[in-house]
Design an enzyme around this catalytic site. Structure first.
Site, PDB file in Angstrom:
ATOM      1  N   CYS A 143       0.836  -1.203   0.000  1.00  0.00           N
ATOM      2  CA  CYS A 143       0.000   0.000   0.000  1.00  0.00           C
ATOM      3  C   CYS A 143       0.870   1.252   0.000  1.00  0.00           C
ATOM      4  O   CYS A 143       0.438   2.309  -0.459  1.00  0.00           O
ATOM      5  CB  CYS A 143      -0.943   0.003   1.197  1.00  0.00           C
ATOM      6  SG  CYS A 143      -0.115  -0.052   2.800  1.00  0.00           S
ATOM      7  N   HIS A 343      -2.110   1.090   7.499  1.00  0.00           N
ATOM      8  CA  HIS A 343      -2.327   1.165   6.054  1.00  0.00           C
ATOM      9  C   HIS A 343      -2.042   2.585   5.583  1.00  0.00           C
ATOM     10  O   HIS A 343      -2.291   3.562   6.307  1.00  0.00           O
ATOM     11  CB  HIS A 343      -3.782   0.777   5.760  1.00  0.00           C
ATOM     12  CG  HIS A 343      -4.131   0.678   4.317  1.00  0.00           C
ATOM     13  ND1 HIS A 343      -3.451  -0.121   3.430  1.00  0.00           N
ATOM     14  CD2 HIS A 343      -5.110   1.282   3.598  1.00  0.00           C
ATOM     15  CE1 HIS A 343      -4.002  -0.012   2.236  1.00  0.00           C
ATOM     16  NE2 HIS A 343      -5.004   0.834   2.317  1.00  0.00           N
ATOM     17  N   ASN A 363      -8.147   5.548  -0.362  1.00  0.00           N
ATOM     18  CA  ASN A 363      -7.626   4.224  -0.058  1.00  0.00           C
ATOM     19  C   ASN A 363      -7.139   3.585  -1.368  1.00  0.00           C
ATOM     20  O   ASN A 363      -7.913   3.475  -2.321  1.00  0.00           O
ATOM     21  CB  ASN A 363      -8.732   3.365   0.564  1.00  0.00           C
ATOM     22  CG  ASN A 363      -8.218   2.033   1.084  1.00  0.00           C
ATOM     23  OD1 ASN A 363      -7.175   1.542   0.659  1.00  0.00           O
ATOM     24  ND2 ASN A 363      -8.946   1.451   2.019  1.00  0.00           N
TER      25      ASN A 363
END
Length: 482
Positions: A143, A343, A363
Site C-alpha cells: 500500500c 495502512h 484508499n
C-alpha cells in the site's frame, strides 16, 4: 576577514536577480524552444519509435516471439514468499500471462466484425488521463507504493515521466526510470509484460483498470528494482516510493513522537508533529535499492496542528504529494470506522469551509472508506449545504472520502511528504493511444493549446521551483502554483 565576508554576502541576491531578469528577457525564446522540444519533437519521436518497433520487432511478433526478461524469471524466484508458501510449490498454482491476454479475457466480448470474427481487445499503457481510480491493490502489502501512485496520479505527467516506453507494445518490452536514493542517480529498469496470475487468470497482485497496464507494469518494475521479487514490496515507507518515482526531496512527520516530551501523554489533538528525513550511509557493494534506509530527526521545532494543516494545504497547492498512515496502529485486517490500521492512504485535497478544516483521502484498494462524520453516507452533508457546495461533494464508491481535521488527527499519526520540484521537466506530451494513427499529432495539438492558451508554459517558466529542503508555508501569501 569577517568584514570582507560580510561585505561579499549581498552578491548572491544580485546574481539571483540578474538570473531572474535574464529568464524574463529571453522568455519568448525559452517558451518557443520548450514547446518545440516537448510537443513537436515528442510527436516525431513517438512516430519514429513506432516505425522502429514495426521494423525490428514486427518479425518477432509475427513468429509469436516476444521479449522474455531472463533476470525476472516467470516462476517462484520472482515472487518469493506468498501466503506463507515459497519455492517450486508456488508454480503449481500460479500461471504467468501477458497483460494483453489478461485484458482480452476480462473485457466484454465485442460484436463480430465484417469478417465474422470477434476483434481482440488490446491493452494500452495509458487510457485517457491517469487518475487515482486506475489503482487497485492486490494480494500484496505494498500500500506504501499504491498510495504513492495515487498521489502522483493527481499530477499531470508525473506517472508518464517514469515510463521511457510511452505506449503498449506487442513485443512486450518496457523501460522505466527509477531513482536510486542510495547512489543518488537514476537507473533504467527493463521488464517484460508477463504477470503472475491465479486460477481465475487474473493477476494476484495489482489489478489493471480496464485495458490500462501502467499500474501492473510499474509494480513489477519496482519489484525488480528493489530486490528482484515481489516479496520485496511487502511493507515499506511511502516516502521511499515517492523518492524512487520522482527523485525529489522527501520527509515525514510523526504525531506525538517520543522525542517530543512536551506533548507525550496528552490527547492527540494537543500533540505536535515532529519532522524526520531519510538519511543513508555509504551502501555496501551488493546493496539493493532501498537498503540501509533509516530516518533521522530534522533540526526544526515540532509543528502544531494549525501550522501542520497550513503546510499540507500549501504543499498540495505547490504540486507536492502527501500520504497518511496510522503507523503502529495494527495490521490491514483491522479497521476503525472504515480506516484500515497500519495502512497508507493518499492525501488528495485540503480545504476550509464554514470555519472547519477538511482533508480528502483515498484508499489505494479503491474501496473501504471512512464511515464516520463527513463520510459518503453521513447526514452532515445534507445538514450543511454550504460545506457540501464548497467541497463539491459527490458520493462515489471509489475509495476516496472527506474527513474533518480533528477526526484525521485521531485516526492518523504519520504524514509523508514529497516536495515536488516543478518546471518544464514535468510537462509531457500525451500521445493518445486510443487513436493508433493520429494520436501523437492530436497530443501535440492538444498540448500546444494548453501550453500557450492555458498558460501551462508560463507557469513552468515563472512558477517552477527546485526543492532541496522542507520550507514552512509563508504567512498571508497565496503564492504561485507551479
Amino acid at each position: 576577514m569577517a568584514k570582507k565576508q560580510a561585505a561579499s554576502q549581498p552578491e548572491e541576491p544580485r546574481f539571483c536577480s540578474c538570473k531572474c531578469w535574464a529568464k524574463y528577457i529571453f522568455s519568448p525564446f525559452i517558451l518557443l524552444w520548450q514547446a518545440f522540444r516537448i510537443y513537436v519533437l515528442g510527436c516525431f519521436t513517438a512516430y519514429a519509435e513506432r516505425v522502429g518497433r514495426g521494423v525490428f520487432c514486427g518479425l518477432c511478433v509475427c513468429c509469436n516471439c516476444t521479449f522474455n526478461d531472463k533476470r525476472f524469471p516467470h516462476d517462484h524466484r520472482s515472487i518469493g514468499t506468498f501466503k506463507g508458501r515459497a519455492g517450486p510449490e508456488l508454480d503449481k498454482d500460479i500461471q504467468w500471462r501477458r497483460i494483453g491476454d489478461i485484458v482480452a479475457a476480462a473485457a466484454p466480448q465485442p460484436k463480430k466484425g465484417p469478417s465474422g470474427k470477434k476483434p481482440k481487445s488490446a491493452a494500452r499503457l495509458f487510457a485517457d488521463d491517469v487518475e487515482p481510480a486506475d489503482i487497485c491493490q492486490g494480494q500484496l502489502g505494498d500500500c506504501w507504493l499504491m498510495s504513492a501512485l495515487a498521489c502522483l496520479a493527481c499530477q499531470p505527467g508525473a506517472i508518464q515521466q517514469v515510463f521511457q516506453t510511452k505506449e503498449w507494445t506487442m513485443y512486450g518490452r518496457y523501460k522505466l526510470r527509477l531513482y536510486d536514493g542510495n547512489r543518488k542517480k537514476w537507473s533504467t529498469v527493463t521488464i517484460d509484460d508477463y504477470l503472475p496470475c491465479g486460477a481465475d487468470g487474473q493477476p494476484i497482485f495489482a489489478k489493471p483498470n480496464g485495458d490500462e497496464a501502467w499500474v501492473v507494469l510499474l509494480e513489477k518494475a519496482v519489484a525488480k528494482f528493489m530486490g528482484g521479487k515481489y516479496e520485496c514490496l511487502d511493507g515499506n515507507l511511502m516516502i521511499k516510493a515517492l523518492e524512487m518515482l520522482t527523485g525529489d526531496f522527501v520527509c515525514m512527520f510523526r504525531l506525538g513522537d517520543v522525542r517530543d516530551s512536551t506533548s507525550r501523554g496528552k490527547p492527540r489533538t494537543q500533540q505536535a508533529w515532529t519532522r524526520l528525513e531519510l538519511s543513508r550511509g555509504p551502501p555496501p557493494k551488493d546493496a539493493q535499492p532501498g537498503d540501509d534506509l533509516r530516518l533521522v530527526y530534522a533540526k526544526d521545532k515540532p509543528f502544531d496542528h494549525d501550522l501542520m494543516f497550513r503546510s499540507i494545504k500549501w504543499e498540495l497547492r505547490q504540486g507536492s504529494t502527501i500520504g497518511a498512515s496510522n503507523a503502529g496502529g495494527g495490521n490491514d485486517t483491522q479497521n476503525v470506522r472504515g480506516i484500515v490500521q497500519g495502512h497508507a492512504y493518499a492525501l488528495i485535497r485540503a480545504e476550509e469551509a464554514e470555519d472547519k478544516k477538511f482533508l480528502r483521502l483515498r484508499n489505494p484498494w479503491g474501496n473501504f472508506e471512512w464511515t464516520g462524520p463527513w463520510g459518503d453516507t453521513s447526514p452532515l452533508w445534507d445538514q450543511n449545504p454550504k460545506v457540501k457546495a464548497a467541497l463539491d461533494f459527490k458520493p462515489v464508491d471509489d475509495g476516496s472520502f472527506w474527513m474533518e481535521w480533528t477526526d484525521f488527527v485521531n485516526h492518523f499519526n504519520t504524514l509523508e511528504f514529497c516536495c515536488r520540484s516543478t518546471g518544464f521537466d514535468h510537462v509531457v506530451i500525451n500521445i493518445h493511444e486510443e487513436h493508433p494513427v493520429c494520436g501523437p499529432c492530436w497530443g501535440c495539438l492538444e498540448g500546444c493549446f494548453r501550453y500557450w492558451l492555458c498558460c501551462l508554459g508560463c507557469k513552468a517558466l515563472c512558477c517552477g521551483r527546485k526543492v532541496v529542503k522542507f520550507e514552512r508555508p509563508p504567512q498571508g501569501c497565496c503564492g504561485c502554483i507551479g
